[in-house]
Design a protein around this motif. Structure first.
Motif, PDB file in Angstrom:
ATOM      1  N   ALA A 138       0.716  -1.276  -0.183  1.00 49.25           N
ATOM      2  CA  ALA A 138      -0.029  -0.022   0.137  1.00 49.25           C
ATOM      3  C   ALA A 138       0.912   1.080   0.177  1.00 49.25           C
ATOM      4  CB  ALA A 138      -0.938   0.073   1.264  1.00 49.25           C
ATOM      5  N   THR A 139       0.423   2.196  -0.739  1.00 52.57           N
ATOM      6  CA  THR A 139       1.381   3.485  -1.022  1.00 52.57           C
ATOM      7  C   THR A 139       0.951   4.336   0.496  1.00 52.57           C
ATOM      8  OG1 THR A 139      -0.422   4.438  -2.170  1.00 52.57           O
ATOM      9  CG2 THR A 139       1.170   3.484  -3.518  1.00 52.57           C
ATOM     10  N   LYS A 140       1.639   5.482   0.317  1.00 52.90           N
ATOM     11  CA  LYS A 140       1.536   6.446   1.618  1.00 52.90           C
ATOM     12  C   LYS A 140       0.119   6.873   1.707  1.00 52.90           C
ATOM     13  CE  LYS A 140       3.706  10.670   3.455  1.00 52.90           C
ATOM     14  NZ  LYS A 140       4.915  11.669   3.176  1.00 52.90           N
ATOM     15  N   ASP A 141      -0.845   7.176   0.629  1.00 48.09           N
ATOM     16  CA  ASP A 141      -2.057   7.541   0.715  1.00 48.09           C
ATOM     17  C   ASP A 141      -2.969   6.368   0.741  1.00 48.09           C
ATOM     18  OD1 ASP A 141      -1.167   6.875  -1.751  1.00 48.09           O
ATOM     19  OD2 ASP A 141      -2.325   8.627  -2.624  1.00 48.09           O
ATOM     20  N   LEU A 142      -2.506   5.098   0.934  1.00 46.19           N
ATOM     21  CA  LEU A 142      -3.304   3.873   1.122  1.00 46.19           C
ATOM     22  C   LEU A 142      -3.930   3.202  -0.115  1.00 46.19           C
ATOM     23  CD1 LEU A 142      -4.925   4.592   4.726  1.00 46.19           C
ATOM     24  CD2 LEU A 142      -2.842   3.515   4.375  1.00 46.19           C
ATOM     25  N   GLN A 143      -3.202   3.708  -1.231  1.00 44.38           N
ATOM     26  CA  GLN A 143      -3.673   2.887  -2.461  1.00 44.38           C
ATOM     27  C   GLN A 143      -2.837   1.557  -2.787  1.00 44.38           C
ATOM     28  OE1 GLN A 143      -6.004   4.016  -4.391  1.00 44.38           O
ATOM     29  NE2 GLN A 143      -6.381   5.849  -3.158  1.00 44.38           N
ATOM     30  N   ASP A 144      -3.862   0.581  -3.279  1.00 44.64           N
ATOM     31  CA  ASP A 144      -3.399  -0.691  -3.418  1.00 44.64           C
ATOM     32  C   ASP A 144      -2.174  -0.650  -4.579  1.00 44.64           C
ATOM     33  OD1 ASP A 144      -4.498  -1.771  -1.279  1.00 44.64           O
ATOM     34  OD2 ASP A 144      -6.376  -2.353  -2.448  1.00 44.64           O
ATOM     35  N   GLN A 183       9.127  -8.912  -0.832  1.00 45.25           N
ATOM     36  CA  GLN A 183       7.823  -8.554  -0.464  1.00 45.25           C
ATOM     37  C   GLN A 183       8.042  -7.205   0.754  1.00 45.25           C
ATOM     38  OE1 GLN A 183       4.456  -9.189  -1.137  1.00 45.25           O
ATOM     39  NE2 GLN A 183       3.936  -7.477  -0.070  1.00 45.25           N
ATOM     40  N   GLU A 184       9.058  -7.515   1.646  1.00 49.00           N
ATOM     41  CA  GLU A 184       9.251  -6.465   2.635  1.00 49.00           C
ATOM     42  C   GLU A 184       9.867  -5.177   2.234  1.00 49.00           C
ATOM     43  OE1 GLU A 184       7.927  -6.606   5.829  1.00 49.00           O
ATOM     44  OE2 GLU A 184       7.077  -8.440   5.399  1.00 49.00           O
ATOM     45  N   SER A 185      10.975  -5.402   1.124  1.00 50.49           N
ATOM     46  CA  SER A 185      11.444  -4.427   0.483  1.00 50.49           C
ATOM     47  C   SER A 185      10.641  -3.495  -0.333  1.00 50.49           C
ATOM     48  CB  SER A 185      12.645  -4.724  -0.310  1.00 50.49           C
ATOM     49  OG  SER A 185      13.668  -5.695   0.460  1.00 50.49           O
ATOM     50  N   PHE A 186       9.444  -3.998  -1.082  1.00 51.66           N
ATOM     51  CA  PHE A 186       8.614  -3.338  -1.741  1.00 51.66           C
ATOM     52  C   PHE A 186       7.559  -2.389  -0.938  1.00 51.66           C
ATOM     53  CE2 PHE A 186       4.638  -3.447  -4.331  1.00 51.66           C
ATOM     54  CZ  PHE A 186       4.996  -2.385  -5.283  1.00 51.66           C
ATOM     55  N   LYS A 187       7.281  -3.130   0.425  1.00 46.68           N
ATOM     56  CA  LYS A 187       6.760  -2.424   1.264  1.00 46.68           C
ATOM     57  C   LYS A 187       7.444  -1.174   1.751  1.00 46.68           C
ATOM     58  CE  LYS A 187       3.787  -6.004   3.101  1.00 46.68           C
ATOM     59  NZ  LYS A 187       3.301  -6.998   4.247  1.00 46.68           N
ATOM     60  N   VAL A 188       8.553  -1.198   2.125  1.00 46.41           N
ATOM     61  CA  VAL A 188       9.353  -0.049   2.350  1.00 46.41           C
ATOM     62  C   VAL A 188       9.431   1.065   1.354  1.00 46.41           C
ATOM     63  CG1 VAL A 188      11.473   0.647   3.204  1.00 46.41           C
ATOM     64  CG2 VAL A 188      10.740  -1.553   4.102  1.00 46.41           C
ATOM     65  N   ALA A 189       9.614   0.760   0.258  1.00 44.93           N
ATOM     66  CA  ALA A 189       9.701   1.492  -0.920  1.00 44.93           C
ATOM     67  C   ALA A 189       8.552   2.201  -1.249  1.00 44.93           C
ATOM     68  CB  ALA A 189      10.266   0.979  -1.929  1.00 44.93           C
ATOM     69  N   ASN A 197      14.903   2.557  -6.750  1.00 51.80           N
ATOM     70  CA  ASN A 197      16.048   2.797  -6.146  1.00 51.80           C
ATOM     71  C   ASN A 197      15.912   2.538  -4.629  1.00 51.80           C
ATOM     72  OD1 ASN A 197      17.372   3.787  -8.261  1.00 51.80           O
ATOM     73  ND2 ASN A 197      17.126   5.887  -7.974  1.00 51.80           N
ATOM     74  N   ASP A 198      14.650   2.788  -3.892  1.00 57.05           N
ATOM     75  CA  ASP A 198      14.721   2.708  -2.649  1.00 57.05           C
ATOM     76  C   ASP A 198      14.368   1.230  -2.493  1.00 57.05           C
ATOM     77  OD1 ASP A 198      14.592   5.129  -1.928  1.00 57.05           O
ATOM     78  OD2 ASP A 198      12.454   5.526  -2.057  1.00 57.05           O
ATOM     79  N   PHE A 199      13.763   0.501  -3.596  1.00 60.70           N
ATOM     80  CA  PHE A 199      13.574  -1.042  -3.361  1.00 60.70           C
ATOM     81  C   PHE A 199      14.768  -1.771  -3.521  1.00 60.70           C
ATOM     82  CE2 PHE A 199      13.223  -5.012  -5.991  1.00 60.70           C
ATOM     83  CZ  PHE A 199      12.414  -5.633  -5.235  1.00 60.70           C
ATOM     84  N   ASP A 200      15.650  -1.077  -4.485  1.00 60.52           N
ATOM     85  CA  ASP A 200      16.926  -2.088  -4.494  1.00 60.52           C
ATOM     86  C   ASP A 200      17.732  -1.972  -3.307  1.00 60.52           C
ATOM     87  OD1 ASP A 200      16.192  -2.496  -7.285  1.00 60.52           O
ATOM     88  OD2 ASP A 200      17.548  -0.848  -8.402  1.00 60.52           O
ATOM     89  N   SER A 201      17.724  -0.714  -2.570  1.00 62.46           N
ATOM     90  CA  SER A 201      18.788  -0.329  -1.490  1.00 62.46           C
ATOM     91  C   SER A 201      18.115  -1.417  -0.193  1.00 62.46           C
ATOM     92  CB  SER A 201      18.461   1.331  -1.002  1.00 62.46           C
ATOM     93  OG  SER A 201      19.414   1.497   0.306  1.00 62.46           O
ATOM     94  N   ALA A 202      16.761  -1.358  -0.071  1.00 58.46           N
ATOM     95  CA  ALA A 202      16.205  -2.345   0.698  1.00 58.46           C
ATOM     96  C   ALA A 202      16.574  -3.649   0.714  1.00 58.46           C
ATOM     97  CB  ALA A 202      14.876  -1.960   1.273  1.00 58.46           C
ATOM     98  N   LEU A 203      16.246  -4.051  -0.543  1.00 64.85           N
ATOM     99  CA  LEU A 203      16.409  -5.582  -0.838  1.00 64.85           C
ATOM    100  C   LEU A 203      18.077  -5.904  -0.794  1.00 64.85           C
ATOM    101  CD1 LEU A 203      15.164  -8.022  -1.893  1.00 64.85           C
ATOM    102  CD2 LEU A 203      15.657  -7.421  -4.202  1.00 64.85           C
TER     103      LEU A 203
END
Length: 281
Positions: free
Chosen positions: A79-85, A124-130, A148-154
């Motif tokens: 879910a995004t910051k504004d709670l969109q799937d 899955q967890e990295s995508f949630k963070v990004a 970039n955020d996803f890559d860094s977290a993963l």
């Protein structure tokens, strides 16, 4: 006394056993691979790299791991910051750290376990963070930053397990149908608003051009009036009258009368036919 046949059979069995034990006492590790030796079910320290290696026969086995680049596509949802799937699918290129293959064998087991138990959930967890760092609209307009955020977290998460992430790519990124329709409507509205602004600016520019033309005409008339009031103004009128005859394609009048006794006065014109008509009446 043993018969020759029994003796030959016994010798053949012994030879076969020795040959089998000799062959099973060695293992060949090919380039791009690494092996982990286990004796009686216990993994031994030290990675077996490419080449020929000895292993105790019958009581040991060698698990071979592929060190070349592996590629898997992993789905993720968040879910995004504004709670969109937001759903996505990522292609992940990775390889195992050869120095930590023994650790990987002890903690994760096979490559299939690594994908299902480590890479998939950590993706899955990295995508949630990004995704949680930006709104749905920002996820569209800032897609490269999202990646970039996803890559860094993963990378930071998989590095702990001896997995080296080489590259990732976004195969697919989708929102809910309702949000996609809302984005499309917003884009249409923005395009219409921009068109309205352009039309208004164009009208304003045309109006300003009309004002400028009016000012120029008024200024021209003012200068002409000053010229006519000044000495020699009659010559100007006379010149304009002659130019008017020429530009209009008309013949020069049959009668030309100069006003008063001044040769520079504006010419007064009349038609002889008009005079003839008046005389007959």
């Amino acid at each position: 006394m043993k018969s020759p046949n029994v003796s030959n059979l016994f010798s053949g069995v012994i030879l076969t056993l020795v040959l089998f034990l000799g062959l099973s006492a060695y293992v060949i590790i090919n380039p791009g691979e690494a092996g982990v030796l286990s004796i009686l079910g216990k993994s031994q320290d030290g990675v077996l790299l490419e080449g020929l290696h000895f292993k105790p026969p019958l009581i040991s086995q060698v698990d071979v791991y592929d060190l070349t680049v592996q590629k898997f596509e992993v789905p993720a949802q968040s879910a995004t910051k504004d709670l969109q799937d937001l759903t996505g699918r990522f292609a992940i290129n990775f390889r195992l750290d050869p120095i930590r293959v023994v650790e990987i064998r002890r903690t994760q087991g096979s490559l299939a376990n690594i994908v299902t138990k480590i890479i998939a959930p950590q993706t899955q967890e990295s995508f949630k963070v990004a995704a949680a760092r930006r709104t749905a609209e920002e996820s569209i307009t800032q897609r490269e930053l999202l990646k970039n955020d996803f890559d860094s977290a993963l990378q930071s998460r998989l590095e702990k397990y001896g997995i080296i992430v080489l590259d990732t790519s976004v195969v697919d990124l989708n929102f809910s149908t309702e949000f996609a329709r809302a984005v499309e409507d917003k884009q249409i509205a923005e395009q219409q608003a921009q068109r309205a602004v352009y039309v208004a600016q164009e009208a304003e520019q045309e109006a300003q051009a009309e004002v400028n033309r009016a000012k120029g005409k008024a200024e021209s008339q003012r200068l002409l009036a000053e010229t006519l009031r000044a000495q020699g103004g009659e010559l100007v009128l006379q010149k304009e009258a002659i130019e008017a005859w020429r530009s209009g394609g008309a013949q020069m009048p049959q009668v030309l009368v100069m006003g008063g006794g001044n040769n520079t006065s504006v010419p007064f014109l009349f038609n002889l036919k008009d005079l003839a008509g008046k005389g007959s009446s």
